[in-house]
Write a protein that holds these residues in place. Structure first.
Motif, PDB file in Angstrom:
ATOM      1  N   VAL A 158     -11.124   5.459 -16.631  1.00 25.53           N
ATOM      2  CA  VAL A 158     -10.756   6.837 -15.938  1.00 25.53           C
ATOM      3  C   VAL A 158     -11.332   7.120 -14.302  1.00 25.53           C
ATOM      4  O   VAL A 158     -11.782   7.853 -13.989  1.00 25.53           O
ATOM      5  CB  VAL A 158     -12.534   7.297 -16.673  1.00 25.53           C
ATOM      6  N   VAL A 159     -11.689   6.397 -13.807  1.00 30.04           N
ATOM      7  CA  VAL A 159     -11.162   5.922 -12.584  1.00 30.04           C
ATOM      8  C   VAL A 159     -10.118   6.160 -11.536  1.00 30.04           C
ATOM      9  O   VAL A 159     -10.100   7.283 -11.404  1.00 30.04           O
ATOM     10  CB  VAL A 159     -11.899   5.088 -11.764  1.00 30.04           C
ATOM     11  N   MET A 160      -8.957   5.640 -11.780  1.00 28.44           N
ATOM     12  CA  MET A 160      -7.575   5.302 -11.277  1.00 28.44           C
ATOM     13  C   MET A 160      -7.118   4.677 -11.830  1.00 28.44           C
ATOM     14  O   MET A 160      -6.983   3.887 -12.597  1.00 28.44           O
ATOM     15  CB  MET A 160      -7.961   4.475  -9.605  1.00 28.44           C
ATOM     16  N   ASN A 161      -5.642   5.230 -11.635  1.00 30.52           N
ATOM     17  CA  ASN A 161      -3.890   4.666 -12.063  1.00 30.52           C
ATOM     18  C   ASN A 161      -3.504   3.533 -11.153  1.00 30.52           C
ATOM     19  O   ASN A 161      -3.156   3.031 -12.160  1.00 30.52           O
ATOM     20  CB  ASN A 161      -3.284   5.730 -12.521  1.00 30.52           C
ATOM     21  N   ARG A 162      -3.821   3.905 -10.029  1.00 29.01           N
ATOM     22  CA  ARG A 162      -3.604   2.368  -9.249  1.00 29.01           C
ATOM     23  C   ARG A 162      -4.213   2.646  -8.023  1.00 29.01           C
ATOM     24  O   ARG A 162      -4.827   3.580  -7.980  1.00 29.01           O
ATOM     25  CB  ARG A 162      -1.955   2.909  -9.016  1.00 29.01           C
ATOM     26  N   TRP A 163      -4.283   1.532  -7.026  1.00 35.70           N
ATOM     27  CA  TRP A 163      -4.667   1.350  -6.058  1.00 35.70           C
ATOM     28  C   TRP A 163      -4.275   0.673  -5.293  1.00 35.70           C
ATOM     29  O   TRP A 163      -3.444  -0.094  -5.419  1.00 35.70           O
ATOM     30  CB  TRP A 163      -5.934   0.957  -6.387  1.00 35.70           C
ATOM     31  N   ASP A 164      -4.578   0.178  -3.640  1.00 33.71           N
ATOM     32  CA  ASP A 164      -4.545  -0.327  -2.901  1.00 33.71           C
ATOM     33  C   ASP A 164      -5.252  -0.615  -1.711  1.00 33.71           C
ATOM     34  O   ASP A 164      -6.753   0.314  -1.649  1.00 33.71           O
ATOM     35  CB  ASP A 164      -3.123   0.594  -1.893  1.00 33.71           C
ATOM     36  N   VAL A 165      -5.281  -1.742  -1.979  1.00 29.45           N
ATOM     37  CA  VAL A 165      -6.397  -2.349  -0.421  1.00 29.45           C
ATOM     38  C   VAL A 165      -5.690  -2.733   0.757  1.00 29.45           C
ATOM     39  O   VAL A 165      -5.127  -3.553   0.637  1.00 29.45           O
ATOM     40  CB  VAL A 165      -7.596  -3.565  -1.223  1.00 29.45           C
TER      41      VAL A 165
ATOM     42  N   SER B 204      -2.459  -5.066   9.186  1.00 29.57           N
ATOM     43  CA  SER B 204      -3.023  -5.139   7.901  1.00 29.57           C
ATOM     44  C   SER B 204      -1.930  -5.503   7.062  1.00 29.57           C
ATOM     45  O   SER B 204      -0.535  -5.235   6.864  1.00 29.57           O
ATOM     46  CB  SER B 204      -4.187  -4.109   7.399  1.00 29.57           C
ATOM     47  N   VAL B 205      -2.581  -5.895   5.931  1.00 31.56           N
ATOM     48  CA  VAL B 205      -1.505  -5.971   4.096  1.00 31.56           C
ATOM     49  C   VAL B 205      -2.245  -5.102   3.580  1.00 31.56           C
ATOM     50  O   VAL B 205      -3.176  -5.684   3.658  1.00 31.56           O
ATOM     51  CB  VAL B 205      -1.303  -8.060   4.121  1.00 31.56           C
ATOM     52  N   MET B 206      -1.114  -4.957   2.982  1.00 33.10           N
ATOM     53  CA  MET B 206      -1.850  -3.967   1.794  1.00 33.10           C
ATOM     54  C   MET B 206      -1.303  -3.995   0.522  1.00 33.10           C
ATOM     55  O   MET B 206      -0.340  -4.393  -0.207  1.00 33.10           O
ATOM     56  CB  MET B 206      -1.040  -1.987   1.620  1.00 33.10           C
ATOM     57  N   VAL B 207      -2.556  -4.614  -0.162  1.00 35.67           N
ATOM     58  CA  VAL B 207      -1.897  -5.592  -1.509  1.00 35.67           C
ATOM     59  C   VAL B 207      -2.270  -4.181  -3.002  1.00 35.67           C
ATOM     60  O   VAL B 207      -2.918  -3.784  -2.353  1.00 35.67           O
ATOM     61  CB  VAL B 207      -2.889  -6.347  -1.731  1.00 35.67           C
ATOM     62  N   ILE B 208      -1.647  -4.252  -3.256  1.00 29.87           N
ATOM     63  CA  ILE B 208      -0.931  -3.240  -4.248  1.00 29.87           C
ATOM     64  C   ILE B 208      -1.206  -3.464  -5.876  1.00 29.87           C
ATOM     65  O   ILE B 208      -0.526  -4.369  -6.619  1.00 29.87           O
ATOM     66  CB  ILE B 208       0.150  -2.257  -3.953  1.00 29.87           C
ATOM     67  N   CYS B 209      -2.057  -2.754  -6.011  1.00 32.18           N
ATOM     68  CA  CYS B 209      -1.695  -2.360  -7.610  1.00 32.18           C
ATOM     69  C   CYS B 209      -0.790  -0.601  -8.269  1.00 32.18           C
ATOM     70  O   CYS B 209      -1.441  -0.104  -7.915  1.00 32.18           O
ATOM     71  CB  CYS B 209      -3.500  -2.482  -8.702  1.00 32.18           C
ATOM     72  N   ALA B 210       0.369  -1.091  -9.432  1.00 34.57           N
ATOM     73  CA  ALA B 210       1.079   0.171  -9.428  1.00 34.57           C
ATOM     74  C   ALA B 210       0.366   0.263 -11.257  1.00 34.57           C
ATOM     75  O   ALA B 210       0.819   1.561 -10.712  1.00 34.57           O
ATOM     76  CB  ALA B 210       1.805  -0.592  -9.388  1.00 34.57           C
TER      77      ALA B 210
END
Length: 120
Positions: free
Chosen positions: A102-109, A90-96
């Protein structure tokens, strides 16, 4: 009796909404990042990877249950590390940096991919 009619009407409306939903229509808003844009970033990454080597890949759809806040910076993509234990590539799409929330500062999908069939 009136209550059962209302429940049936509500369920019918929900089914119609779900039937019209697709990755194509799941676009980013001020509050959330759309799965369409996440998949598009995975497609850009895979297009670059496909120019590099012998293996050719197709991008599949991300999990429709994913809901992430809007990203404040451009998305990045990379191969999902094997150390994360995914059984298929899979490819990980990342938001730095996500838009403040109030939920998250960064994420990856993770976005699944499959190897293109070899043509003869």
């Amino acid at each position: 009796m009136l209550r059962s009619i209302l429940v049936a009407a509500t369920l019918s409306a929900c089914i119609l909404c779900l039937a019209s939903w697709s990755i194509e229509t799941d676009r980013s808003t001020a509050d959330k990042h759309g799965l369409f844009e996440i998949r598009e970033e995975a497609k850009r990454f895979i297009a670059q990877e496909n120019t590099k080597g012998q293996q050719q890949w197709d991008v599949l759809e991300p999990n429709a249950k994913v809901l992430v806040p809007r990203c404040a910076v451009p998305l990045e993509a990379q191969w999902t590390p094997k150390s994360l234990g995914r059984s298929k590539p899979s490819v990980m799409v990342i938001c730095a940096t996500a838009v403040p929330n109030v939920v998250m500062n960064r994420w990856d999908v993770p976005v699944p991919v499959r190897q293109k069939p070899k043509s003869k």
